[in-house]
Design a protein around this motif. Structure first.
Motif, mmCIF file in Angstrom:
data_model
loop_
_atom_site.group_PDB
_atom_site.id
_atom_site.type_symbol
_atom_site.label_atom_id
_atom_site.label_comp_id
_atom_site.label_asym_id
_atom_site.label_seq_id
_atom_site.Cartn_x
_atom_site.Cartn_y
_atom_site.Cartn_z
ATOM 1 N N ARG A 105 -2.624 7.622 -4.961
ATOM 2 C CA ARG A 105 -2.649 6.524 -4.006
ATOM 3 C C ARG A 105 -4.082 6.035 -3.812
ATOM 4 N NH1 ARG A 105 1.512 8.636 0.743
ATOM 5 N NH2 ARG A 105 3.094 9.491 -0.692
ATOM 6 N N PRO A 106 -4.308 4.722 -3.963
ATOM 7 C CA PRO A 106 -5.662 4.187 -3.841
ATOM 8 C C PRO A 106 -6.176 4.160 -2.406
ATOM 9 C CG PRO A 106 -4.099 2.410 -4.177
ATOM 10 C CD PRO A 106 -3.332 3.682 -4.336
ATOM 11 N N LEU A 107 -5.267 4.222 -1.429
ATOM 12 C CA LEU A 107 -5.673 4.171 -0.026
ATOM 13 C C LEU A 107 -4.909 5.228 0.748
ATOM 14 C CD1 LEU A 107 -7.187 2.858 2.332
ATOM 15 C CD2 LEU A 107 -5.319 1.220 2.530
ATOM 16 N N VAL A 108 -5.602 6.277 1.150
ATOM 17 C CA VAL A 108 -4.998 7.344 1.950
ATOM 18 C C VAL A 108 -5.953 7.648 3.096
ATOM 19 C CG1 VAL A 108 -4.156 9.711 2.005
ATOM 20 C CG2 VAL A 108 -3.846 8.351 -0.058
ATOM 21 N N SER A 109 -5.539 7.294 4.303
ATOM 22 C CA SER A 109 -6.369 7.553 5.472
ATOM 23 C C SER A 109 -5.453 7.793 6.665
ATOM 24 C CB SER A 109 -7.288 6.359 5.747
ATOM 25 O OG SER A 109 -6.563 5.291 6.342
ATOM 26 N N PRO A 110 -5.980 8.382 7.758
ATOM 27 C CA PRO A 110 -5.151 8.570 8.956
ATOM 28 C C PRO A 110 -4.629 7.246 9.509
ATOM 29 C CG PRO A 110 -7.148 9.902 9.089
ATOM 30 C CD PRO A 110 -7.326 8.971 7.934
ATOM 31 N N VAL B 256 -5.583 -2.617 -5.748
ATOM 32 C CA VAL B 256 -5.941 -2.431 -7.158
ATOM 33 C C VAL B 256 -7.240 -3.118 -7.561
ATOM 34 C CG1 VAL B 256 -3.509 -2.209 -7.773
ATOM 35 C CG2 VAL B 256 -4.622 -4.435 -8.006
ATOM 36 N N SER B 257 -7.795 -3.930 -6.678
ATOM 37 C CA SER B 257 -8.969 -4.710 -7.054
ATOM 38 C C SER B 257 -10.290 -4.042 -6.704
ATOM 39 C CB SER B 257 -8.923 -6.098 -6.399
ATOM 40 O OG SER B 257 -7.801 -6.823 -6.851
ATOM 41 N N TYR B 258 -10.246 -3.008 -5.891
ATOM 42 C CA TYR B 258 -11.474 -2.383 -5.444
ATOM 43 C C TYR B 258 -11.381 -0.864 -5.561
ATOM 44 C CZ TYR B 258 -12.076 -7.040 -3.507
ATOM 45 O OH TYR B 258 -12.163 -8.401 -3.372
ATOM 46 N N VAL B 259 -12.522 -0.250 -5.882
ATOM 47 C CA VAL B 259 -12.548 1.207 -5.988
ATOM 48 C C VAL B 259 -12.192 1.840 -4.656
ATOM 49 C CG1 VAL B 259 -14.014 3.206 -6.466
ATOM 50 C CG2 VAL B 259 -14.270 1.122 -7.830
ATOM 51 N N ARG B 260 -12.664 1.228 -3.569
ATOM 52 C CA ARG B 260 -12.354 1.717 -2.227
ATOM 53 C C ARG B 260 -11.685 0.593 -1.430
ATOM 54 N NH1 ARG B 260 -17.783 5.153 -0.413
ATOM 55 N NH2 ARG B 260 -17.683 6.704 -2.115
ATOM 56 N N PRO B 261 -10.367 0.509 -1.468
ATOM 57 C CA PRO B 261 -9.669 -0.523 -0.689
ATOM 58 C C PRO B 261 -9.979 -0.384 0.799
ATOM 59 C CG PRO B 261 -8.197 0.536 -2.256
ATOM 60 C CD PRO B 261 -9.439 1.353 -2.229
ATOM 61 N N ASP B 262 -9.987 -1.500 1.487
ATOM 62 C CA ASP B 262 -10.327 -1.537 2.907
ATOM 63 C C ASP B 262 -9.055 -1.394 3.747
ATOM 64 O OD1 ASP B 262 -11.084 -2.314 5.542
ATOM 65 O OD2 ASP B 262 -12.816 -3.382 4.719
ATOM 66 N N ALA B 263 -8.955 -0.308 4.505
ATOM 67 C CA ALA B 263 -7.778 -0.054 5.339
ATOM 68 C C ALA B 263 -7.618 -1.118 6.415
ATOM 69 C CB ALA B 263 -7.864 1.336 5.982
ATOM 70 N N VAL B 264 -8.730 -1.660 6.901
ATOM 71 C CA VAL B 264 -8.669 -2.691 7.937
ATOM 72 C C VAL B 264 -8.033 -3.964 7.380
ATOM 73 C CG1 VAL B 264 -10.013 -4.153 9.480
ATOM 74 C CG2 VAL B 264 -10.640 -1.761 9.187
ATOM 75 N N ILE B 265 -8.428 -4.343 6.165
ATOM 76 C CA ILE B 265 -7.865 -5.544 5.545
ATOM 77 C C ILE B 265 -6.373 -5.376 5.319
ATOM 78 C CG2 ILE B 265 -7.817 -6.911 3.426
ATOM 79 C CD1 ILE B 265 -10.832 -6.571 3.253
ATOM 80 N N VAL B 266 -5.970 -4.222 4.783
ATOM 81 C CA VAL B 266 -4.548 -3.965 4.540
ATOM 82 C C VAL B 266 -3.775 -3.992 5.857
ATOM 83 C CG1 VAL B 266 -2.857 -2.263 3.747
ATOM 84 C CG2 VAL B 266 -4.951 -2.644 2.439
ATOM 85 N N GLY B 267 -4.337 -3.370 6.888
ATOM 86 C CA GLY B 267 -3.676 -3.368 8.193
ATOM 87 C C GLY B 267 -3.555 -4.766 8.774
ATOM 88 N N ASN B 268 -4.616 -5.567 8.632
ATOM 89 C CA ASN B 268 -4.582 -6.938 9.143
ATOM 90 C C ASN B 268 -3.520 -7.773 8.438
ATOM 91 O OD1 ASN B 268 -6.644 -6.339 10.901
ATOM 92 N ND2 ASN B 268 -8.245 -7.299 9.671
ATOM 93 N N LEU B 269 -3.381 -7.588 7.130
ATOM 94 C CA LEU B 269 -2.365 -8.328 6.367
ATOM 95 C C LEU B 269 -0.969 -7.997 6.881
ATOM 96 C CD1 LEU B 269 -3.835 -7.916 2.769
ATOM 97 C CD2 LEU B 269 -3.550 -10.075 3.991
ATOM 98 N N LEU B 270 -0.692 -6.714 7.085
ATOM 99 C CA LEU B 270 0.624 -6.300 7.571
ATOM 100 C C LEU B 270 0.859 -6.785 9.001
ATOM 101 C CD1 LEU B 270 0.780 -2.633 6.200
ATOM 102 C CD2 LEU B 270 2.164 -4.572 5.448
#
Length: 286
Positions: free
Chosen positions: A22-27, A145-159
């Motif tokens: 998984r490219p993004l795994v955080s609390p 898939v576009s970044y080595v370290r995906p941004d959890a904030v960006i993903v959360g904002n999109l959802l």
């Protein structure tokens, strides 16, 4: 793993990807998998124990959706269902093929978004227009898939923006106007065969409308013009096809309707901000 298949007719059968690792795994947020307009055969999915994360799903065709095994009520097209972790998942259509888009996700931010947006959980509801959900999934996948370290904030904002928009429109009119069949036919044609050469006039004839009326109504309902919708589907499908290393970039362009590789690269870069070759390299690093 990426699963991309095409019917003998050349129609796309949808996209799905379970990310490993998984490219993004955080609390705050983690995404296990995404599917965009995945085509399913007549079947009923039964997971009595559910999964260990939230499953957000939109059905683009009539299908049943429930948390219990007694789920014989068929919901109309453009219906959304959200299953919380470890909740029974029962859905599908045993009589007809159906198409759905979905995301498996979890984390403190996801739980907060679902709680504060007051979106319905465990009960199906009609969204009327799922274009924003499909766009959200495409943008989340792009971030992953576009970044080595995906941004959890960006993903959360999109959802969060997507769910809030769905709830806002649902509350504004609980009896959402049914999308005209003609517009659905045009969008289905675009989504199933984005590489097909089709003019605006042919789209209008299929919808039974004049070209100006089609352009106006299509944008009112789906948020983009018919031509913009076609370009988006082509470019999104191209991004998924780039994961197949057996295809050259030129071949990918041809499969989505761009015979000129330079024009394909230009349109792709305009949409994603980088070239198809750069996208392929980013995919290889994830």
């Amino acid at each position: 793993m990426v699963e991309l298949t095409r019917k003998a007719s050349g129609h796309s059968t949808g996209f799905k990807r379970f990310y490993s690792p998984r490219p993004l795994v955080s609390p705050e947020i983690t995404v296990r998998g995404i599917g965009i307009r995945e085509q399913m055969p007549p079947c009923q999915i039964q997971r009595p124990q559910g999964t260990g994360d939230f499953l957000l799903m939109v059905f683009h065709d009539p299908a049943s959706a429930s948390t219990q095994s007694s789920w014989d009520v068929v919901q109309p097209e453009e219906t959304m269902m959200i299953w919380p972790p470890r909740c029974g998942q029962y859905y599908g259509n045993s009589h007809k093929r159906y198409c759905h888009s979905w995301i498996h996700c979890d984390g403190a931010r996801v739980r907060k978004i679902i709680r504060e947006s007051k979106v319905s959980v465990r009960h199906p509801f009609v969204v009327g227009n799922s274009a924003c959900f499909e766009q959200c999934l495409a943008e989340v996948h792009r971030e992953l898939v576009s970044y080595v370290r995906p941004d959890a904030v960006i993903v959360g904002n999109l959802l969060e923006n997507c769910l809030r928009d769905l709830v806002r429109r649902q509350n504004a009119d609980s009896g959402l106007e049914r999308v005209p069949d003609g517009l659905l036919k045009v969008r289905q044609l675009i989504s199933e065969a984005p590489a097909r050469e089709i003019t605006l006039g042919q789209m209008a004839a299929l919808a039974g409308m004049s070209i100006p009326n089609l352009s106006l109504r299509f944008k009112q309902v789906f948020g983009v013009s018919p031509v913009e919708c076609l370009i988006q589907h082509r470019i999104h499908h191209a991004a998924h096809l780039l994961a197949n290393q057996n295809l050259t970039v030129t071949e990918v362009g041809q499969l989505v309707g761009y015979d000129d590789p330079f024009h394909f690269s230009k349109m792709f870069k305009k949409h994603y901000g980088f070239s198809p070759r750069a996208m392929r390299q980013r995919e290889l690093r994830t």
